[in-house]
Scaffold this motif. Sequence first.
Motif, short mmCIF file in Angstrom:
data_model
loop_
_atom_site.label_atom_id
_atom_site.label_comp_id
_atom_site.label_asym_id
_atom_site.label_seq_id
_atom_site.Cartn_x
_atom_site.Cartn_y
_atom_site.Cartn_z
N ARG A 41 0.91 -1.17 -0.04
CA ARG A 41 0.03 0.06 0.09
C ARG A 41 0.95 1.06 -0.02
N ILE A 42 1.81 1.27 0.85
CA ILE A 42 2.72 2.49 0.90
C ILE A 42 3.31 2.56 -0.57
N VAL A 97 2.33 1.59 -3.62
CA VAL A 97 1.26 2.21 -4.37
C VAL A 97 1.16 3.63 -4.19
N LYS A 98 1.02 3.82 -2.88
CA LYS A 98 0.90 5.43 -2.68
C LYS A 98 1.86 6.51 -3.04
N ALA A 99 3.03 5.77 -3.01
CA ALA A 99 4.35 6.57 -3.34
C ALA A 99 4.49 6.26 -5.19
N GLY A 100 3.53 6.10 -5.78
CA GLY A 100 3.51 5.76 -7.17
C GLY A 100 4.40 4.89 -7.83
N GLY A 101 4.51 3.85 -7.12
CA GLY A 101 5.50 2.75 -7.75
C GLY A 101 6.81 3.09 -7.43
N ASN A 102 7.26 4.20 -6.71
CA ASN A 102 8.57 4.39 -6.54
C ASN A 102 9.35 4.05 -5.57
N LEU A 103 10.31 3.25 -5.27
CA LEU A 103 10.76 2.88 -4.22
C LEU A 103 11.52 3.93 -3.25
N ILE A 132 -6.56 1.45 -1.53
CA ILE A 132 -5.44 1.53 -2.40
C ILE A 132 -5.68 0.36 -3.31
N GLU A 133 -5.90 0.68 -4.38
CA GLU A 133 -6.14 -0.53 -5.37
C GLU A 133 -4.86 -1.15 -5.78
N ARG A 134 -5.04 -2.31 -6.44
CA ARG A 134 -3.94 -3.00 -6.86
C ARG A 134 -3.36 -2.67 -8.27
#
Lengths: 481, 451
Positions: free
Chosen positions: B173-174, B176-182, B232-234
């Motif tokens: 969830r974190i 995805v919230k971060a836009g896919g950026n580690l 948060i969607e998958r």
Amino acid sequence: MNNKEERLKRLEIIDKRIQEIAREFGLDCFSQKFDLISAKSMLYLMAYRFPANFHHWSFGRNYEILRTKFREGRPLPYEVVYNMNPSRAFLMKDVPIPLTIATMTHVYPHNDFFKNNRSFRFTQRGMLRKASAARDRFSEYEKKYGNEAIEKVIDDGMAIQFNINTDISCSPQANFEDRPLEPESDILFYIIAKAPLAEWQRDILSVIWEQARASVPHKETTIMNEGWAIYWQDEIMKRLAGEKLISREEFNEYNYWNSRIVAFNPWGLNPYLVGVNIWRDIEDRWNKGKFGKEWEECKDSAQKEAWDKKLGRGREKMFKVREGFTDYFFIDEFLTKEIIDSIKLYIYQKAITNDGKIVPVPVEKDWKKIKKSILGEMVNFGFPKIVLIDGNYKNNRHMYLRHIYEGVPLESDWRKKTTEHIHRLWKKPIHLETVDKIEDGVENAEQINTPFGPMIVSRIKFREVKRLYTYNGKKHSFKDS
Amino acid sequence: MGINERDETIFKGTERDITRHQKKIEDIIRKGIHEIIAREDIITRRKGQKARVTIRGIQSYHYIFDKGGEGIGHGEGKDQPGDMPGEAIFDTDWDLEKLIDIALEECGLPNLKEKKMIDVEIPEGYKLEGIDKYGLRSLMEKRQVVREAIKRQAGSIRQVAKLTGFIEEECRRIFVKAGGNLYKALELITRELVKITKRSYKECYNSLLKDKTDIKKALGELKQKPLVCEDIERKVFIHDEDLRFRIIKEDVKRVSNAAVLAIRDISGSMGDMKKFLSRMALFWLFEFLRRIYQRVEIRFIVHTTEAELTNESDFIARSESGGTIGASGYKLASSLVDTEYNPTDWNIYPFHFSDGDDFEPGQTVEAACELLKKSNMLGYGEIEPHGFHRSELMDAFQRRLKARARELKEGIQLIEKELNGSLFVGIRFSEKKHLYPVLKEFLRKEREILP
């Protein structure tokens, strides 16, 4: 309860009864475990000697040979029983139930034989476990040194696995002299002790040595043991039939199968047939008193025929013999002219009939000669006897071997190859003293009449010459004395 | 209890030993291939049939007696294979094709293709083969792309989990919230840590990545409640490095043709052994060429003083009386080439077998040279099984072509010459055991020909 469970249940009930009957008869066994396995597993078992053993292509070859024979219709043995305590036996599972039962009755006398025959007194009873442990250790070696290196050592060890001391009652000594006081027959062990080898190589050779040693008592009692098993199998099966634990049909099926096992084979000695006949003869003779000075000296055949002192000591004698004898002495003492004639245990040759069939034709019926030939094959299991004379020949660590010549020379290709194997372990020249037969002109030229007219036929004469073969790692050479 | 039924095969890993044994047998076959080549029954089998090769087992050698023919059959007893001396005789069924393959490998199949081949290339459009990270957008392999993205993403999520000790779902969830950026994800977490510990951003970030003792308590607190509350969607985020494309290649079919013109001297002087040798040689030559070319045609010409086109069995069996003029055979072969096998489309391989006795060696050599011009390679096999009487044909060839002669092996003489891209090989041999080296020579990879 399904079919398989029912079958197992019945077998267990019968197994209990077999044990009781066996005890009644006087058989003295370790406790016995049975494993029912597939035919394929049985082939593997026979190929590898044990349920688990180290890897080697020769086991793969054994498997292929056995599978070919199996496909051609040769019957597999239905059981393999191991000499251990508790004893373990493997039976083929997809087999008609009367044959499974018969096989179980065959296993118990083997068990009794292993427990009571002198030859087995000194045997290792932990061979299965050791073979499995060897496989694991060798796997580690393979990872370290590569499969090929391990295979080479096994190849070399197997070349001399029959050159061990067949008297397994004495353990090999730890310290070997360079020139042993008496010629050393355990060449393999000598090499293990004194050749320049790494520990892992020594380990591999030791396993081969151990397994070869463990097979010695089996090889020297095959006829006795199989005959013993057939004899008691028959007695126990008859009892089971009498007690209605097996039906009439089942008993007949067993009989048919058994007759194939003890069938006569003109091309090879069938230990089941010969063994059981000798045992039955011993029983008969000691029941009737057909032994001793009086019996030996009697020349009247009619009298001998009718001889019956009603001693009833047959079984007693059998049990004594099963304890104290090996095949060599068993045959020597108890294989009589009468037995040889009754089962036509002659020496045969192949002949072709007019319509192209190959039939066996007896060429030797003299019981003394036949007995001598059978006994001759038994000395050193039919292999030539090679002994080590010196491990420091020429003061340069050459190995000097001697073939104890008894009239038959060594086959030369095999001799060369085997010597090369020894050299690969010993890493110094190997000398082998033997006697060869070389052509020495012709003799007895005689004229015989053939369909093509008269022909002169002469026999090639042979001369024996003492020879010392040497292999130095590169080529073979020899010197005549 | 006392009786146990085992369902599984109690042996594991046995295939290894069987395979190793089969490999050893194959090695034996390879070593003996020169004998197997000369076995008549091999060439009488049809394709697809198995040729049965009998091998005297592979022995475990040990010292045994030399019984020298005396067999007293007290032997086997219980079936103990291998441990007992004596032969283990196998009948192995080998696929004829496989045997031929082995023979070819041992011969060192010549790559005539590279040198003299006239291969026709037929372009057959394009084909898709393989995956690459770069390419045309229309060739993007979408499923593979998504797979790569998921793989990479899962790896990143796991990394977050490892650093923080949060459960994976929370990390996802974190993430995805971060836009896919580690790094953005780590930033999110760090900011929360700052709130709790009241330390600087930099301190918290470093602690998160390395020694967590300072922030242990804070992390523990964060674990208690979810950082991200909204739904948060998958989602799968696709990065450049995830992209995958199909590779496009030109598809070309190679068509290669070979025509073998088998010419045999059937005059009275060709006896049984000569027939056998020429037949064997032709069989194997044909098989070898079949491996190189897609299409091999073989034409049979028999000759005495005159030549005739015929079929295979006739070619093998026929025998006539009379004299020999090899030229007749060569001339007929030449005209066949002119009418049916245009050298631009076909690779021509004439092979002539004779015993060397020729009425008109000069004519024959000339006719052969004519044919040689149109051929890739012309092989002349002179079979002389009764010792070496000087035959005329081989010498005539040598003189005319100024070919170099040498002794290949004991009993086998070889002459060879290259002329304008065509190769002439003449070999004189006499026995079955010469067959293998002769064939090998006819088909050798590299030929060092001295002018």
